[in-house]
Design a protein around this motif. Structure first.
Motif, PDB file in Angstrom:
ATOM      1  N   VAL A   1      55.635  -2.578  53.294  1.00  0.00           N
ATOM      2  CA  VAL A   1      54.330  -1.786  53.160  1.00  0.00           C
ATOM      3  C   VAL A   1      53.636  -2.087  51.962  1.00  0.00           C
ATOM      4  N   LEU A   2      52.321  -2.338  52.187  1.00  0.00           N
ATOM      5  CA  LEU A   2      51.518  -2.993  51.204  1.00  0.00           C
ATOM      6  C   LEU A   2      50.109  -2.415  51.164  1.00  0.00           C
ATOM      7  N   THR A   3      49.618  -2.396  50.046  1.00  0.00           N
ATOM      8  CA  THR A   3      47.922  -1.956  49.932  1.00  0.00           C
ATOM      9  C   THR A   3      47.217  -2.736  48.717  1.00  0.00           C
ATOM     10  N   LEU A   4      45.990  -2.820  48.723  1.00  0.00           N
ATOM     11  CA  LEU A   4      45.208  -3.028  47.571  1.00  0.00           C
ATOM     12  C   LEU A   4      45.442  -1.910  46.620  1.00  0.00           C
ATOM     13  N   SER A   5      45.561  -2.199  45.261  1.00  0.00           N
ATOM     14  CA  SER A   5      45.689  -1.254  44.323  1.00  0.00           C
ATOM     15  C   SER A   5      44.608  -1.261  43.292  1.00  0.00           C
ATOM     16  N   LYS A   6      44.337  -0.069  42.734  1.00  0.00           N
ATOM     17  CA  LYS A   6      43.564   0.179  41.687  1.00  0.00           C
ATOM     18  C   LYS A   6      43.872  -0.144  40.215  1.00  0.00           C
ATOM     19  N   PHE A   7      45.132  -0.384  40.313  1.00  0.00           N
ATOM     20  CA  PHE A   7      45.786  -1.269  39.089  1.00  0.00           C
ATOM     21  C   PHE A   7      46.127  -2.515  39.136  1.00  0.00           C
ATOM     22  N   GLU A   8      45.675  -3.446  38.018  1.00  0.00           N
ATOM     23  CA  GLU A   8      46.052  -4.785  38.306  1.00  0.00           C
ATOM     24  C   GLU A   8      47.768  -4.998  38.448  1.00  0.00           C
ATOM     25  N   HIS A   9      48.474  -4.208  37.610  1.00  0.00           N
ATOM     26  CA  HIS A   9      49.790  -4.341  37.628  1.00  0.00           C
ATOM     27  C   HIS A   9      50.561  -3.178  37.783  1.00  0.00           C
ATOM     28  N   PRO A  10      50.402  -2.505  39.011  1.00  0.00           N
ATOM     29  CA  PRO A  10      50.985  -1.255  39.289  1.00  0.00           C
ATOM     30  C   PRO A  10      52.393  -1.213  39.044  1.00  0.00           C
ATOM     31  N   ASP A  11      52.868   0.110  38.413  1.00  0.00           N
ATOM     32  CA  ASP A  11      54.195   0.442  38.174  1.00  0.00           C
ATOM     33  C   ASP A  11      54.636   0.828  39.140  1.00  0.00           C
ATOM     34  N   LEU A  12      55.557   0.322  40.058  1.00  0.00           N
ATOM     35  CA  LEU A  12      56.301   0.931  41.001  1.00  0.00           C
ATOM     36  C   LEU A  12      57.761   1.498  40.849  1.00  0.00           C
TER      37      LEU A  12
END
Length: 405
Positions: free
Chosen positions: A336-347
């Motif tokens: 599952v993959l998407t463009l993120s509004k964060f440069e380094h998203p905390d997953l």
């Protein structure tokens, strides 16, 4: 049997293929990489590359004469045994070099079957492989005949772009001609084809001596075209082994690999199961490992690293030794993959034990999960998609295709 070190020139317009380069070097070869100047600062595995050469040019546009001159100069003191294209846009470059330097491998005619969507359609038709109906845009009468005979909607496709880039969906003949006229002198770089609604699958393969040694069938849970034109969450997961769809797609995939003349290496091919007649149709193919971290997903399900095995196949070919496929596991995995509004998203909140990979790309949020149970994979993908939409996802409009290749 020749096991002495061989020399490989690998070409990539994108930052990818690290596992390929690493394994090629570990197998005792000399490895050269030609890539774009804009990728100079990427974290290439430099300790496994003998030398990197950088080409100037915007995006995928290189001066082929300059490329040929550079590689021919390299040949003065190095016997080049193979030229490898690591991405779609590198296929033409590699075939151009092989033809001019008389190096074994795929030539320009065969290369078109894996890059030019019109050539793909025509080749599939000549091989008796089920295809959406289509027409080139060379001749006005042919276009009108197609539009009058084939019910809309239709799609206008750039012949040599990658994935769903630049596709235009049209619903009537007047709109079709409006778009064709807007293309102007570029119209010959497009084709028009019947739009087939349905589920889209990809079959990822390893090939030796024209035979498929390994393949795995997966289903896009949201199609690339839907995502590129409307935004959304990219998801894919491998389907039930030996199911009717799995067997049918693998059968057509073998026909494509044989009919298109791919002798060895990796292939990523796409098929659609039409919702109107339940038949499987060929969509497109490529002589490479699939993008969007599908290789990691496939490795999670099967223990087969497509990049590493492709390198092993190329190594075996030039050294005239046998290639042996590793043992294949048959679990399930999905991405599952998407463009993120964060440069380094905390997953970090995605902490289920099935999570085996987190996508490291900037401004992307994505995960790969694996399990012995297919239902568990699909359940997690649905759950994670909802959470990513809520907390991370953003939409960037599809860039207009201005430079056709």
């Amino acid at each position: 049997m020749n096991k002495s070190p061989k020399t490989f020139v690998c070409i990539s317009n994108y930052f990818k293929g690290a596992d390929f380069l690493i394994n090629l070097k570990k197998l005792g070869n000399k490895v050269y990489l030609v890539t774009s100047e804009k990728l100079r600062d990427k974290s290439w595995p430099v300790q496994f590359i003998d030398e990197i050469y950088f080409m100037e040019g915007q995006d995928v546009e290189w001066n082929l004469e300059h490329l040929l001159l550079g590689v021919s100069n390299l040949m003065k003191n190095n016997k080049i045994d193979a030229i490898i294209a690591l991405d779609d846009f590198d296929v033409e470059k590699a075939t151009y070099l092989r033809e001019n330097l008389r190096i074994d491998g795929m030539g320009q005619t065969t290369g078109r079957y894996f890059r030019d969507k019109l050539a793909m359609r025509m080749r599939a038709k000549s091989c008796g492989i089920s295809n959406p109906q289509f027409s080139s845009l060379f001749n006005d009468d042919d276009i009108n005949t197609f539009a009058d005979a084939v019910a809309p909607p239709w799609v206008l496709k750039p012949r040599s772009e990658a994935s769903a880039s630049g596709i235009i969906k049209v619903y009537d003949k007047e709109s079709l001609w409006m778009h064709i006229n807007e293309l102007g002198n570029n119209r010959f770089k497009y084709l028009v084809e019947q739009f087939r609604p349905g589920s889209v699958y990809h079959c990822d393969s390893l090939i030796v001596d024209g035979k498929v040694l390994f393949s795995i069938t997966s289903k896009y849970l949201a199609t690339p075209m839907e995502i590129s034109q409307g935004g959304g969450i990219f998801r894919s997961a491998n389907i039930t082994y030996n199911s009717e769809d799995d067997k049918a797609i693998k059968k057509i995939n073998e026909q494509v690999i044989k009919g298109f003349g791919l002798k060895h290496g990796a292939a990523h091919s796409e098929y659609i199961k039409c919702s109107e007649d339940d038949k499987i149709y060929f969509l497109e193919t490529s002589s490479r490992v699939g993008g969007a971290h599908l290789a990691e997903m496939i490795a999670a399900a099967s223990d087969i690293n497509l990049w590493e095995e492709w390198a092993s196949i190329e190594n075996a070919l030039v050294k005239d030794i046998d290639y042996k496929l590793p043992k294949v596991r048959k679990d399930y995995a999905g991405i599952v993959l998407t463009l993120s509004k964060f440069e380094h998203p905390d997953l970090s909140s995605f902490a289920d034990q099935e999570v085996c990979f987190k996508v490291p790309l900037e401004y992307h949020a994505g995960l790969i999960v694996k399990s012995e149970k297919q239902d568990r994979v699909l359940q997690l993908l649905d759950d994670y998609a909802d959470r990513l939409v809520k907390d991370f996802a953003t939409v960037v409009p599809q860039a207009e295709v201005k430079n056709l290749h």
